[in-house]
Enzyme design. Structure first.
Site, PDB file in Angstrom:
ATOM      1  N   LYS A 196       0.827  -1.209   0.000  1.00  0.00           N
ATOM      2  CA  LYS A 196       0.000   0.000   0.000  1.00  0.00           C
ATOM      3  C   LYS A 196       0.863   1.261   0.000  1.00  0.00           C
ATOM      4  O   LYS A 196       0.642   2.184   0.766  1.00  0.00           O
ATOM      5  CB  LYS A 196      -0.941  -0.003   1.207  1.00  0.00           C
ATOM      6  CG  LYS A 196      -1.872  -1.209   1.232  1.00  0.00           C
ATOM      7  CD  LYS A 196      -2.815  -1.160   2.401  1.00  0.00           C
ATOM      8  CE  LYS A 196      -3.708  -2.367   2.501  1.00  0.00           C
ATOM      9  NZ  LYS A 196      -4.333  -2.832   1.315  1.00  0.00           N
ATOM     10  N   CYS A 197       1.839   1.275  -0.901  1.00  0.00           N
ATOM     11  CA  CYS A 197       2.837   2.340  -0.951  1.00  0.00           C
ATOM     12  C   CYS A 197       2.794   2.989  -2.332  1.00  0.00           C
ATOM     13  O   CYS A 197       2.410   2.353  -3.314  1.00  0.00           O
ATOM     14  CB  CYS A 197       4.211   1.701  -0.695  1.00  0.00           C
ATOM     15  SG  CYS A 197       5.630   2.778  -0.910  1.00  0.00           S
ATOM     16  N   GLY A 198       3.209   4.227  -2.415  1.00  0.00           N
ATOM     17  CA  GLY A 198       3.296   4.891  -3.705  1.00  0.00           C
ATOM     18  C   GLY A 198       4.273   4.206  -4.649  1.00  0.00           C
ATOM     19  O   GLY A 198       4.165   4.338  -5.872  1.00  0.00           O
ATOM     20  N   PHE A 199       5.210   3.448  -4.100  1.00  0.00           N
ATOM     21  CA  PHE A 199       6.180   2.729  -4.919  1.00  0.00           C
ATOM     22  C   PHE A 199       5.730   1.297  -5.248  1.00  0.00           C
ATOM     23  O   PHE A 199       6.424   0.577  -5.961  1.00  0.00           O
ATOM     24  CB  PHE A 199       7.543   2.678  -4.221  1.00  0.00           C
ATOM     25  CG  PHE A 199       8.166   4.032  -4.037  1.00  0.00           C
ATOM     26  CD1 PHE A 199       8.600   4.777  -5.126  1.00  0.00           C
ATOM     27  CD2 PHE A 199       8.319   4.573  -2.770  1.00  0.00           C
ATOM     28  CE1 PHE A 199       9.179   6.030  -4.960  1.00  0.00           C
ATOM     29  CE2 PHE A 199       8.900   5.823  -2.595  1.00  0.00           C
ATOM     30  CZ  PHE A 199       9.327   6.556  -3.693  1.00  0.00           C
ATOM     31  N   THR A 200       4.577   0.882  -4.746  1.00  0.00           N
ATOM     32  CA  THR A 200       4.093  -0.485  -4.964  1.00  0.00           C
ATOM     33  C   THR A 200       4.054  -0.883  -6.438  1.00  0.00           C
ATOM     34  O   THR A 200       4.375  -2.033  -6.763  1.00  0.00           O
ATOM     35  CB  THR A 200       2.718  -0.692  -4.293  1.00  0.00           C
ATOM     36  OG1 THR A 200       2.871  -0.476  -2.881  1.00  0.00           O
ATOM     37  CG2 THR A 200       2.168  -2.084  -4.523  1.00  0.00           C
TER      38      THR A 200
END
Length: 189
Positions: free
Chosen positions: A37-41
């Protein structure tokens, strides 16, 4: 931890079983701390592409190991099963996603403590700053390089190729350690 290599560690797989990293001896391995659940996912997609491309060209000489971590903004709250399902359904991940770990602090995985000791990050800081930091392990079991979360997987192609181009170290054997035989004396007339 002087004298250790990547092959000296035994982190846990998704089922909680030890994985002896010695089984990767002589291979090039990319280690990434991940989160769902990360912007980098979306980097999972790029990592999977790297994995398939390099595995297709170099067989099993290249490996990626994902280590889920919930230490950054609680962006990996699920169980190991939830994480596996998310990675497979959303990104078709086929490289191993290990058991969830801590990468910083008193309960940090010994592997990550070693990785950070081997290669500092930005401004010489050892701690992992966020999800999707990457470490490249050479065929000798030592850290080749480290990249911040912002480094996209496709930007790692050249360093991976360079690491793959290096031959795996050969373990000494009794025949290679023995002194060379003296040349036989020649008879003179």
């Amino acid at each position: 931890m002087a004298g250790k290599t990547f092959y000296d560690f035994k982190p846990l797989d998704k089922a909680g079983n030890e994985v002896d990293l010695a089984k990767f001896q002589g291979k090039v391995v990319l280690v990434v701390n991940t989160a769902s659940k990360c912007g980098f996912t979306p980097q999972y997609g790029g990592l999977e592409k790297l994995y398939k491309d390099f595995r297709g060209k170099y067989n099993d000489d290249f490996e990626i190991l994902g280590f889920p971590c919930n230490q950054f903004g609680s962006q990996e709250p699920g169980s190991n099963d939830d994480i596996q399902s998310f990675c497979q359904v959303n990104y078709g991940v086929s490289f191993p996603i290990m058991s969830k770990i801590d990468v910083n602090g008193d309960s940090a995985s010994p592997l990550y403590t070693w990785l950070k000791d081997q290669k500092s990050g930005l401004l010489g800081l050892k701690r992992i700053k966020w999800n999707f930091e990457k470490f490249l392990i050479g065929r000798d079991g030592l850290v080749v390089d480290r990249w911040a979360s912002t480094a996209k997987p496709e930007a790692l192609e050249k360093p991976i190729l360079e690491a793959l181009a290096k031959k795996a170290p050969v373990a000494p054997t009794a025949t290679t350690d023995a002194p060379a035989a003296e040349p036989a004396a020649t008879a003179t007339a």
